[in-house]
Design a protein around this motif. Structure first.
Motif, PDB file in Angstrom:
ATOM      1  N   GLU A 100       0.597  -1.024   0.393  1.00 56.40           N
ATOM      2  CA  GLU A 100      -0.189  -0.152  -0.084  1.00 56.40           C
ATOM      3  C   GLU A 100       0.816   1.596  -0.122  1.00 56.40           C
ATOM      4  O   GLU A 100       0.523   2.274  -0.872  1.00 56.40           O
ATOM      5  CB  GLU A 100      -0.964   0.034   1.114  1.00 56.40           C
ATOM      6  CG  GLU A 100      -1.659   1.255   0.881  1.00 56.40           C
ATOM      7  CD  GLU A 100      -2.698   1.088   0.805  1.00 56.40           C
ATOM      8  OE1 GLU A 100      -3.383   2.547  -0.262  1.00 56.40           O
ATOM      9  OE2 GLU A 100      -3.233   0.508  -0.405  1.00 56.40           O
ATOM     10  N   ALA A 101       2.059   1.540   1.181  1.00 59.53           N
ATOM     11  CA  ALA A 101       2.861   2.785   0.693  1.00 59.53           C
ATOM     12  C   ALA A 101       3.549   2.700  -0.473  1.00 59.53           C
ATOM     13  O   ALA A 101       4.181   3.550  -0.705  1.00 59.53           O
ATOM     14  CB  ALA A 101       3.744   2.406   2.308  1.00 59.53           C
ATOM     15  N   ALA A 102       3.739   1.884  -0.785  1.00 56.40           N
ATOM     16  CA  ALA A 102       4.755   1.894  -1.959  1.00 56.40           C
ATOM     17  C   ALA A 102       4.166   2.195  -2.983  1.00 56.40           C
ATOM     18  O   ALA A 102       4.452   2.895  -4.571  1.00 56.40           O
ATOM     19  CB  ALA A 102       5.362   0.395  -2.789  1.00 56.40           C
ATOM     20  N   GLY A 103       2.703   2.324  -3.416  1.00 60.92           N
ATOM     21  CA  GLY A 103       1.685   3.443  -4.090  1.00 60.92           C
ATOM     22  C   GLY A 103       1.790   2.138  -5.722  1.00 60.92           C
ATOM     23  O   GLY A 103       2.268   1.327  -5.870  1.00 60.92           O
ATOM     24  N   ARG A 104       1.648   3.369  -6.690  1.00 57.33           N
ATOM     25  CA  ARG A 104       1.755   2.620  -7.862  1.00 57.33           C
ATOM     26  C   ARG A 104       2.762   2.236  -8.334  1.00 57.33           C
ATOM     27  O   ARG A 104       4.027   2.003  -7.962  1.00 57.33           O
ATOM     28  CB  ARG A 104       1.996   3.522  -8.720  1.00 57.33           C
ATOM     29  CG  ARG A 104       0.314   4.850  -9.005  1.00 57.33           C
ATOM     30  CD  ARG A 104      -0.291   6.121  -9.507  1.00 57.33           C
ATOM     31  NE  ARG A 104       1.332   6.423 -10.230  1.00 57.33           N
ATOM     32  CZ  ARG A 104       1.672   7.465  -9.104  1.00 57.33           C
ATOM     33  NH1 ARG A 104       0.618   8.320  -8.590  1.00 57.33           N
ATOM     34  NH2 ARG A 104       2.513   7.946  -9.663  1.00 57.33           N
ATOM     35  N   GLY A 105       2.625   1.020  -9.215  1.00 56.88           N
ATOM     36  CA  GLY A 105       3.626   0.318  -9.621  1.00 56.88           C
ATOM     37  C   GLY A 105       4.674  -1.200  -7.958  1.00 56.88           C
ATOM     38  O   GLY A 105       5.790  -1.673  -8.352  1.00 56.88           O
ATOM     39  N   ALA A 106       3.417  -0.928  -7.386  1.00 53.11           N
ATOM     40  CA  ALA A 106       4.518  -1.541  -6.214  1.00 53.11           C
ATOM     41  C   ALA A 106       4.884  -2.883  -6.188  1.00 53.11           C
ATOM     42  O   ALA A 106       3.858  -3.919  -7.471  1.00 53.11           O
ATOM     43  CB  ALA A 106       3.600  -1.629  -5.140  1.00 53.11           C
ATOM     44  N   LEU A 107       6.149  -2.982  -6.507  1.00 61.61           N
ATOM     45  CA  LEU A 107       6.434  -4.534  -6.871  1.00 61.61           C
ATOM     46  C   LEU A 107       7.456  -5.179  -4.878  1.00 61.61           C
ATOM     47  O   LEU A 107       8.560  -4.306  -3.929  1.00 61.61           O
ATOM     48  CB  LEU A 107       8.071  -4.553  -6.940  1.00 61.61           C
ATOM     49  CG  LEU A 107       8.623  -6.083  -7.657  1.00 61.61           C
ATOM     50  CD1 LEU A 107       7.667  -7.083  -7.789  1.00 61.61           C
ATOM     51  CD2 LEU A 107      10.081  -5.815  -7.793  1.00 61.61           C
ATOM     52  N   LEU A 108       7.180  -6.456  -4.370  1.00 64.43           N
ATOM     53  CA  LEU A 108       7.344  -6.803  -3.460  1.00 64.43           C
ATOM     54  C   LEU A 108       8.448  -7.782  -3.354  1.00 64.43           C
ATOM     55  O   LEU A 108       8.660  -8.403  -4.596  1.00 64.43           O
ATOM     56  CB  LEU A 108       6.312  -8.147  -2.874  1.00 64.43           C
ATOM     57  CG  LEU A 108       6.341  -8.078  -1.158  1.00 64.43           C
ATOM     58  CD1 LEU A 108       5.941  -7.368  -0.600  1.00 64.43           C
ATOM     59  CD2 LEU A 108       5.577  -9.427  -1.418  1.00 64.43           C
ATOM     60  N   LEU A 109       9.796  -7.027  -2.883  1.00 66.19           N
ATOM     61  CA  LEU A 109      11.189  -7.511  -2.907  1.00 66.19           C
ATOM     62  C   LEU A 109      11.578  -8.788  -2.498  1.00 66.19           C
ATOM     63  O   LEU A 109      12.547  -9.427  -2.828  1.00 66.19           O
ATOM     64  CB  LEU A 109      11.945  -6.336  -2.533  1.00 66.19           C
ATOM     65  CG  LEU A 109      11.938  -4.657  -3.881  1.00 66.19           C
ATOM     66  CD1 LEU A 109      12.849  -4.550  -3.078  1.00 66.19           C
ATOM     67  CD2 LEU A 109      12.882  -4.939  -5.301  1.00 66.19           C
ATOM     68  N   VAL A 110      11.242  -8.270  -1.281  1.00 64.89           N
ATOM     69  CA  VAL A 110      10.869  -9.908   0.057  1.00 64.89           C
ATOM     70  C   VAL A 110       9.643  -9.827   0.580  1.00 64.89           C
ATOM     71  O   VAL A 110       9.045  -8.859   1.384  1.00 64.89           O
ATOM     72  CB  VAL A 110      12.120  -8.959   1.220  1.00 64.89           C
ATOM     73  CG1 VAL A 110      12.190 -10.344   2.040  1.00 64.89           C
ATOM     74  CG2 VAL A 110      13.059  -8.829   0.224  1.00 64.89           C
ATOM     75  N   GLY A 111       8.847 -11.087   0.395  1.00 64.54           N
ATOM     76  CA  GLY A 111       8.351 -11.341   1.092  1.00 64.54           C
ATOM     77  C   GLY A 111       8.111 -11.860   2.489  1.00 64.54           C
ATOM     78  O   GLY A 111       9.005 -11.008   3.408  1.00 64.54           O
TER      79      GLY A 111
END
Length: 140
Positions: A100-111
């Motif tokens: 949510e905080a990463a916003g548009r284009g958010a990608l999980l780098l580490v689950g």
């Protein structure tokens, strides 16, 4: 707004500050990132006052944001927890808050990574408006 690196944190009332710092640093290391790159640490709004979370923000010199559970409730996360959803209404606090905080284009780098009473996840994206959520204030 430029790319932002976000650390999402889930924790229970029994969480330990030293254990949280160790987990956060391990997640950053796994993502090949440094604490100085973090734009913010995010969690549930109701946990913002938790001593372990506040100690983490101070140790990493990073702003702390909190979201109401309702805002994170519909997030699609890769590692949901039925137990966490029953308790707080969110399938994965760390992943949902980070995305949510990463916003548009958010990608999980580490689950989501777990330790006793703790979870952390790392995401990056186009970022958020700093006023869009609860903030404990600027970097110390």
């Amino acid at each position: 707004m430029g790319e932002r690196l976000i650390l999402g944190v889930g924790l229970s009332s029994g969480a330990d500050a030293q254990a949280l710092l160790a987990l956060a640093l391990a997640v950053l290391d796994e993502g090949e990132r440094k604490a100085a790159e973090l734009a913010s640490i995010v969690s549930l709004e109701r946990r913002i006052g938790h001593p372990a979370l506040r100690a983490l923000a101070m140790a990493l010199d990073c702003p702390l944001l909190g979201y109401p559970a309702e805002r994170l409730a519909g997030a699609r996360v890769p590692t949901p927890s039925m137990r966490v959803e029953e308790l707080v209404g969110v399938a994965s606090v760390a992943e949902a808050a980070a995305l949510e905080a990463a916003g548009r284009g958010a990608l999980l780098l580490v689950g989501k990574r777990r330790a006793s009473h703790l979870t952390c996840a790392l995401a990056h994206g186009d970022g958020i408006d700093p006023e869009d959520g609860f903030s404990s204030g600027p970097r110390n």
